[in-house]
Motif scaffolding. Structure first.
Motif, short mmCIF file in Angstrom:
data_model
loop_
_atom_site.label_atom_id
_atom_site.label_comp_id
_atom_site.label_asym_id
_atom_site.label_seq_id
_atom_site.Cartn_x
_atom_site.Cartn_y
_atom_site.Cartn_z
N ALA A 143 0.84 -0.98 0.23
CA ALA A 143 -0.33 0.13 0.04
C ALA A 143 0.88 1.45 0.04
O ALA A 143 0.50 2.04 -0.59
CB ALA A 143 -0.59 0.24 1.31
N GLU A 144 1.98 1.25 0.76
CA GLU A 144 2.75 2.18 0.54
C GLU A 144 3.49 2.75 -0.66
O GLU A 144 3.48 3.81 -0.77
CB GLU A 144 3.94 2.02 1.53
N PHE A 145 4.23 2.47 -1.87
CA PHE A 145 4.60 1.52 -2.73
C PHE A 145 3.12 2.63 -3.57
O PHE A 145 3.89 2.91 -4.20
CB PHE A 145 4.71 0.14 -2.98
N GLN A 146 1.83 1.42 -2.94
CA GLN A 146 1.40 2.81 -4.30
C GLN A 146 1.23 4.09 -4.32
O GLN A 146 1.42 4.50 -5.04
CB GLN A 146 0.05 1.46 -4.22
N GLN A 147 1.03 4.19 -2.66
CA GLN A 147 1.16 5.64 -2.47
C GLN A 147 2.59 6.88 -3.08
O GLN A 147 1.61 7.52 -3.43
CB GLN A 147 0.28 5.48 -1.41
N GLY A 149 3.72 6.00 -5.48
CA GLY A 149 4.46 6.03 -6.90
C GLY A 149 5.42 5.31 -7.06
O GLY A 149 5.65 5.40 -8.13
N MET A 150 5.59 3.59 -6.82
CA MET A 150 6.86 3.06 -6.48
C MET A 150 5.86 1.98 -7.34
O MET A 150 6.89 0.90 -6.89
CB MET A 150 7.24 3.12 -5.72
N THR A 151 5.70 1.93 -8.05
CA THR A 151 5.43 0.82 -9.35
C THR A 151 6.64 -0.26 -9.56
O THR A 151 5.69 -0.90 -9.15
CB THR A 151 4.51 0.92 -11.16
N ALA A 152 8.25 -0.18 -9.76
CA ALA A 152 8.94 -0.51 -10.55
C ALA A 152 9.03 -1.46 -8.86
O ALA A 152 8.82 -3.35 -9.05
CB ALA A 152 10.03 -0.10 -10.90
N ALA A 153 9.23 -0.79 -7.60
CA ALA A 153 9.23 -1.53 -6.39
C ALA A 153 7.97 -2.50 -6.32
O ALA A 153 8.70 -3.56 -5.98
CB ALA A 153 9.58 -0.75 -5.29
N LEU A 154 6.53 -1.89 -6.21
CA LEU A 154 5.52 -2.54 -5.97
C LEU A 154 5.62 -4.48 -6.69
O LEU A 154 5.22 -5.40 -6.50
CB LEU A 154 4.39 -1.65 -5.96
N THR A 155 6.36 -3.94 -7.91
CA THR A 155 6.35 -5.31 -8.90
C THR A 155 7.49 -6.17 -8.20
O THR A 155 7.08 -7.66 -8.27
CB THR A 155 6.47 -4.39 -10.27
N HIS A 156 8.49 -5.41 -8.27
CA HIS A 156 9.58 -6.59 -7.59
C HIS A 156 9.19 -7.47 -6.96
O HIS A 156 9.27 -7.95 -6.21
CB HIS A 156 10.94 -5.86 -7.64
N TYR A 157 8.45 -6.47 -5.88
CA TYR A 157 7.82 -7.03 -4.31
C TYR A 157 7.02 -8.01 -4.47
O TYR A 157 6.88 -9.48 -3.40
CB TYR A 157 7.41 -5.74 -3.40
N CYS A 256 13.37 -2.96 6.49
CA CYS A 256 14.25 -2.08 6.16
C CYS A 256 13.43 -0.91 5.04
O CYS A 256 13.66 0.03 5.11
CB CYS A 256 15.67 -2.48 5.16
N VAL A 257 12.12 -1.34 4.09
CA VAL A 257 12.32 -0.75 3.26
C VAL A 257 11.22 0.13 3.73
O VAL A 257 10.87 1.50 3.58
CB VAL A 257 11.95 -1.03 1.70
N ARG A 258 10.46 -0.21 4.28
CA ARG A 258 9.62 0.49 5.08
C ARG A 258 9.91 1.81 5.39
O ARG A 258 9.38 2.74 5.96
CB ARG A 258 8.88 -0.09 6.45
N TRP A 259 11.22 1.28 6.71
CA TRP A 259 12.17 2.15 7.29
C TRP A 259 12.20 3.55 6.48
O TRP A 259 12.31 4.31 6.82
CB TRP A 259 12.53 1.07 7.84
#
Length: 267
Positions: A143-147, A149-157, A256-259
């Motif tokens: 949800a954080e990635f979506q907010q 706009g980190m679409t590449a990170a979201l796809t990889h995750y 780590c990424v959330r932090w």
């Protein structure tokens, strides 16, 4: 991939009989790779499902392809249950109160999976312990990635999550590494460093530590650098990782990424 309990598969089989036609059940088993177990002349829908599932379960031990097929069977039937639960009409009370969905969820959580319904599909997310489900952290980070706009990170995750769930540990490690790189590169871009191509994670991280206020060395920079160094080794290469190592990387990477995303918002 960890096999599901026979009791869980049995619950799903019962739901499949109720929610699929005879012909669609045959298509379903073919779709998930279990078509070879279909009986030649089943007496009923229940007989068709029971004979197919029991035959597959007999071969499941030591055969990852059959185990994966049973997982796919469970996942697709779970999606059908969720779609039914959300259908308009007085006979449906919604996903959270639907008895079939609740029964299925309890069985899957006992097997270590948390079913999450989104976009008319179901994902089986891994759980650590009954009191500390990793699935909650996964959902929050997505949800954080979506907010952000980190679409590449979201796809990889999402890829890392799915690979870990299927016990494809090398692929999970590789996708996790790509996710972390996408995060640090995008945050560095927001701080003024252009992101031109893949493979710039090390330089982007160095930029965030040395030239911005996002990740000072003594205030998280060394923490992120340590994770970065860990995920560069062994990960995506065959037979160089273990289930425990992949799970640790996934948990550490998620935290780590959330932090890091929180730190970027403060800067």
């Amino acid at each position: 991939m960890r096999p599901l309990r026979s009791s869980t598969v049995g619950i799903v089989a019962e739901l499949a009989v109720d929610r699929y036609s005879r012909d669609n059940l045959k298509l379903l088993f073919m779709q998930v790779g279990l078509g070879r177990y279909l009986p030649h002349d089943p007496f009923s829908k229940a007989g068709l499902v029971t004979d197919t599932v029991l035959s597959a379960e007999r071969d499941a031990e030591g055969d990852d392809e059959v185990v994966q097929g049973l997982h796919e069977f469970v996942r697709l039937v779970a999606a059908r249950v969720a779609v039914y639960a959300e259908a308009p009409g007085p006979e449906y009370g919604g996903l959270e109160t639907d008895p079939a969905w609740k029964r299925l969820g309890e069985a899957l959580r006992a097997d270590g999976y948390d079913p999450r319904y989104e976009d008319r599909a179901v994902r089986l997310l891994p759980m650590d312990e009954p009191h500390a489900p990793l699935s909650a952290e996964v959902t929050e980070l997505e949800a954080e990635f979506q907010q952000l706009g980190m679409t590449a990170a979201l796809t990889h995750y999402k890829q890392a999550t799915d690979h870990l769930t299927r016990e494809h540990y090398e692929s999970a490690n590789g996708a996790l590494r790509s996710m972390v790189e996408a995060v640090v590169c995008q945050i560095a871009e927001q701080q003024g460093r252009p992101w031109e191509r893949q493979g710039q994670g090390q330089a982007a991280l160095q930029y965030l530590i040395d030239e911005t206020k996002v990740l000072p060395r003594g205030q998280g920079g060394n923490f992120v650098r340590g994770l970065w160094e860990i995920i560069q080794t062994n990960g995506p290469h065959p037979r160089t990782t273990t289930a425990g190592e992949a799970r640790f990387r996934f948990q550490a990477g998620t935290a780590c990424v959330r932090w890091t995303s929180v730190a970027s918002k403060r800067s």
